[in-house]
Structure formats: structure tokens, C-alpha cells
Design a protein around this motif. Structure first.
Motif, PDB file in Angstrom:
ATOM      1  N   ASP A  97      -0.112  -4.395 -12.504  1.00 50.91           N
ATOM      2  CA  ASP A  97       0.765  -5.462 -12.001  1.00 50.91           C
ATOM      3  C   ASP A  97       2.078  -5.558 -12.771  1.00 50.91           C
ATOM      4  N   THR A  98       2.052  -5.232 -14.040  1.00 52.44           N
ATOM      5  CA  THR A  98       3.262  -5.346 -14.859  1.00 52.44           C
ATOM      6  C   THR A  98       4.295  -4.274 -14.536  1.00 52.44           C
ATOM      7  N   ARG A  99       3.922  -3.270 -13.748  1.00 53.09           N
ATOM      8  CA  ARG A  99       4.839  -2.169 -13.435  1.00 53.09           C
ATOM      9  C   ARG A  99       5.304  -2.176 -11.982  1.00 53.09           C
ATOM     10  N   MET A 100       5.200  -3.330 -11.342  1.00 49.97           N
ATOM     11  CA  MET A 100       5.629  -3.444  -9.948  1.00 49.97           C
ATOM     12  C   MET A 100       7.106  -3.113  -9.788  1.00 49.97           C
ATOM     13  N   ASP A 101       7.938  -3.539 -10.723  1.00 49.69           N
ATOM     14  CA  ASP A 101       9.377  -3.238 -10.624  1.00 49.69           C
ATOM     15  C   ASP A 101       9.624  -1.735 -10.623  1.00 49.69           C
ATOM     16  N   GLU A 102       8.877  -1.012 -11.430  1.00 54.61           N
ATOM     17  CA  GLU A 102       9.024   0.447 -11.486  1.00 54.61           C
ATOM     18  C   GLU A 102       8.599   1.082 -10.160  1.00 54.61           C
ATOM     19  N   ALA A 108       1.988   6.331  -7.030  1.00 52.58           N
ATOM     20  CA  ALA A 108       0.835   7.021  -7.608  1.00 52.58           C
ATOM     21  C   ALA A 108       0.955   8.531  -7.462  1.00 52.58           C
ATOM     22  N   ASN A 109       1.631   8.980  -6.410  1.00 53.89           N
ATOM     23  CA  ASN A 109       1.819  10.418  -6.211  1.00 53.89           C
ATOM     24  C   ASN A 109       2.991  10.985  -6.989  1.00 53.89           C
ATOM     25  N   VAL A 110       3.875  10.123  -7.449  1.00 57.85           N
ATOM     26  CA  VAL A 110       5.075  10.572  -8.150  1.00 57.85           C
ATOM     27  C   VAL A 110       4.902  10.523  -9.663  1.00 57.85           C
ATOM     28  N   VAL A 111       4.293   9.459 -10.145  1.00 63.01           N
ATOM     29  CA  VAL A 111       4.157   9.230 -11.586  1.00 63.01           C
ATOM     30  C   VAL A 111       2.772   9.704 -12.033  1.00 63.01           C
ATOM     31  N   ASP A 112       2.746  10.532 -13.048  1.00 62.98           N
ATOM     32  CA  ASP A 112       1.480  11.053 -13.559  1.00 62.98           C
ATOM     33  C   ASP A 112       0.901  10.100 -14.601  1.00 62.98           C
ATOM     34  N   ASP A 113       0.660   8.863 -14.169  1.00 60.31           N
ATOM     35  CA  ASP A 113       0.145   7.828 -15.059  1.00 60.31           C
ATOM     36  C   ASP A 113      -0.550   6.777 -14.189  1.00 60.31           C
ATOM     37  N   ALA A 114      -1.871   6.700 -14.300  1.00 58.14           N
ATOM     38  CA  ALA A 114      -2.632   5.767 -13.471  1.00 58.14           C
ATOM     39  C   ALA A 114      -2.211   4.319 -13.684  1.00 58.14           C
ATOM     40  N   THR A 160       0.833  -1.201   0.000  1.00 59.21           N
ATOM     41  CA  THR A 160       0.000   0.000   0.000  1.00 59.21           C
ATOM     42  C   THR A 160       0.867   1.251   0.000  1.00 59.21           C
ATOM     43  N   LEU A 161       1.886   1.292   0.843  1.00 60.33           N
ATOM     44  CA  LEU A 161       2.774   2.452   0.884  1.00 60.33           C
ATOM     45  C   LEU A 161       3.539   2.580  -0.430  1.00 60.33           C
ATOM     46  N   ILE A 162       4.037   1.472  -0.948  1.00 61.79           N
ATOM     47  CA  ILE A 162       4.756   1.492  -2.224  1.00 61.79           C
ATOM     48  C   ILE A 162       3.857   2.049  -3.330  1.00 61.79           C
ATOM     49  N   ASN A 163       2.621   1.581  -3.377  1.00 65.60           N
ATOM     50  CA  ASN A 163       1.683   2.043  -4.401  1.00 65.60           C
ATOM     51  C   ASN A 163       1.313   3.508  -4.220  1.00 65.60           C
ATOM     52  N   MET A 164       1.102   3.938  -2.988  1.00 63.46           N
ATOM     53  CA  MET A 164       0.738   5.330  -2.733  1.00 63.46           C
ATOM     54  C   MET A 164       1.854   6.279  -3.158  1.00 63.46           C
ATOM     55  N   ILE A 165       3.076   5.939  -2.850  1.00 67.17           N
ATOM     56  CA  ILE A 165       4.195   6.800  -3.238  1.00 67.17           C
ATOM     57  C   ILE A 165       4.289   6.873  -4.755  1.00 67.17           C
TER      58      ILE A 165
END
Length: 137
Positions: free
Chosen positions: A72-77, A61-67, A54-59
Motif C-alpha cells: 500500500d505504501t508504494r501506490m504512488d510508484e 508487478a510485471n515491470v518491477v522485480d520486487d514483490a 487491478t490493471l495498475i497493479n498487474m502492470i
């Protein structure tokens, strides 16, 4: 990290990294991880508790301007973004220990206190404000 674990009472390195990433994000400190500085963060260790993702996703989502960053394919990013903020947060915490001449535990307490004292968070809104842009039909 050893000082944060022993004096800061963080039970695991994972907890230190989660805290450091939050600090790095709050301080806008994103520092690429250099292989020479140590072992990279193992995602399997970090992802063990249910809230880490959840924390990884929240950070991310706030940094990258792309929903689609949450795909799932962008977990490494997302993990790389997290790692960079954790690295930046650890740097910031170390700087605070050096500048304040205080133990890491006191720096952690001060950082948490500052975060709770900050009143720039979510503000209460009326129902009219919340539904102002909604159209029914």
C-alpha cells in the motif's frame, strides 16, 4: 483523447487511459509524463471503478522485480508506472493514426484484433506439469 472518446466510443477518459496503458505495456512504450503536455492523471478519478487498480497493479508487478511494489505504501510508484505506460500507449495510438491514415476507431479495432490474434499467451498445461515442482510433506 477527444477523437478516441467520440469515434472510439470510449465512454470516459478513464477508459481511454486504461486502454492506452494496456497498449503501452504491450508495445513496451513507457514514456515519462511531462507536465507541459497537460494535466497529470488524477488518481481519484482513475481508481473509481473496482478494476482499475487491478490493471495498475498487474502492470507494476510485471515491470518491477520486487514483490513489495504491491504494498500500500508504494501506490504512488505504481501509479507513476501506469501513467508512463498510458502516455506511451497514447503516443503509439497517435503514431498508428498518423501512419495508417485511419481514424482512431479503426486503429483501436486493429489493436484489439491483433491482441486477440496473438497466440503467445498462456498455454494449456497438464496437472503433472503444474505440480512438477511441488513437494508434499
Amino acid at each position: 483523447m477527444l477523437e478516441l472518446q467520440s469515434e472510439g466510443k470510449f465512454p470516459t477518459y478513464r477508459d481511454i487511459l486504461l486502454f492506452a496503458a494496456a497498449v503501452g505495456f504491450r508495445q513496451d512504450r513507457r514514456v515519462p509524463f511531462a507536465a507541459a503536455s497537460g494535466d497529470p492523471i488524477r488518481s481519484d478519478v482513475l481508481m473509481a471503478p473496482g478494476f482499475s487498480d487491478t490493471l495498475i497493479n498487474m502492470i507494476a508487478a510485471n515491470v518491477v522485480d520486487d514483490a513489495e511494489i504491491l504494498d500500500d505504501t508504494r501506490m504512488d510508484e505504481r501509479f507513476t508506472i501506469f501513467e508512463e505506460y498510458a502516455n506511451g500507449g497514447l503516443e503509439y495510438i497517435q503514431e498508428q493514426v498518423n501512419v495508417r491514415h485511419q481514424p482512431a476507431a479503426l486503429v483501436v479495432i486493429d489493436l484489439v484484433t491483433e491482441a486477440f490474434a496473438d497466440d503467445s499467451g498462456a498455454k494449456p498445461m497438464s496437472v503433472d506439469e503444474l505440480l512438477g515442482g511441488v513437494t508434499w510433506g
